[in-house]
Design a protein around this motif. Sequence first.
Motif, PDB file in Angstrom:
ATOM      1  N   VAL A   1       3.715   2.921   2.198  1.00  0.00           N
ATOM      2  CA  VAL A   1       3.778   3.011   3.702  1.00  0.00           C
ATOM      3  C   VAL A   1       4.906   2.524   4.620  1.00  0.00           C
ATOM      4  O   VAL A   1       5.250   3.226   5.250  1.00  0.00           O
TER       5      VAL A   1
ATOM      6  N   TYR B   1      -8.998   6.138   3.709  1.00  0.00           N
ATOM      7  CA  TYR B   1      -9.533   7.000   4.805  1.00  0.00           C
ATOM      8  C   TYR B   1     -10.449   7.756   4.371  1.00  0.00           C
ATOM      9  O   TYR B   1     -11.788   8.058   5.104  1.00  0.00           O
TER      10      TYR B   1
ATOM     11  N   ALA C   1      -3.734   4.922   1.163  1.00  0.00           N
ATOM     12  CA  ALA C   1      -4.071   4.860   2.635  1.00  0.00           C
ATOM     13  C   ALA C   1      -5.058   5.926   2.918  1.00  0.00           C
ATOM     14  O   ALA C   1      -6.005   6.071   3.275  1.00  0.00           O
TER      15      ALA C   1
ATOM     16  N   HIS D   1       0.683  -1.143   0.108  1.00  0.00           N
ATOM     17  CA  HIS D   1      -0.110   0.057  -0.207  1.00  0.00           C
ATOM     18  C   HIS D   1       0.765   1.246   0.039  1.00  0.00           C
ATOM     19  O   HIS D   1       1.990   1.302   0.631  1.00  0.00           O
TER      20      HIS D   1
END
Length: 118
Positions: free
Chosen positions: A93, A62, A58, A53
Amino acid sequence: MARIRPHKGRWRAEVLKGGVRKSKVCDTKRAAQDWADQAEYEGRNGAEAVNRHTVGGAFDLYARIVSPAKRDARWEVIRLEKFRWDELAALRVSNVTAADAADWRDRRLHEIMGVGPS
């Protein structure tokens, strides 16, 4: 559960998860325990999934799941969409460092719109 045992004056940590055995010899018992804890965590939580990811992905997730439940969801989603075009959003990430975050902060402080330090 990890197994820690003496091995030729050092310490061997063994972890068995899903039929796959991992083993490492460390100088201290504490280092062997730390390695075993990390290996167990990765086995439980799928470290490979985290490595796939990106930061932008991310934030998109979200924006879709968490932001709609907030009172000012529209503005939060707008800010998150702007972030998608930054070079930091392309990083994985697991590869983001404090230096990357500081670089992003410094770029934001020098934008034309005049973002404040707070």
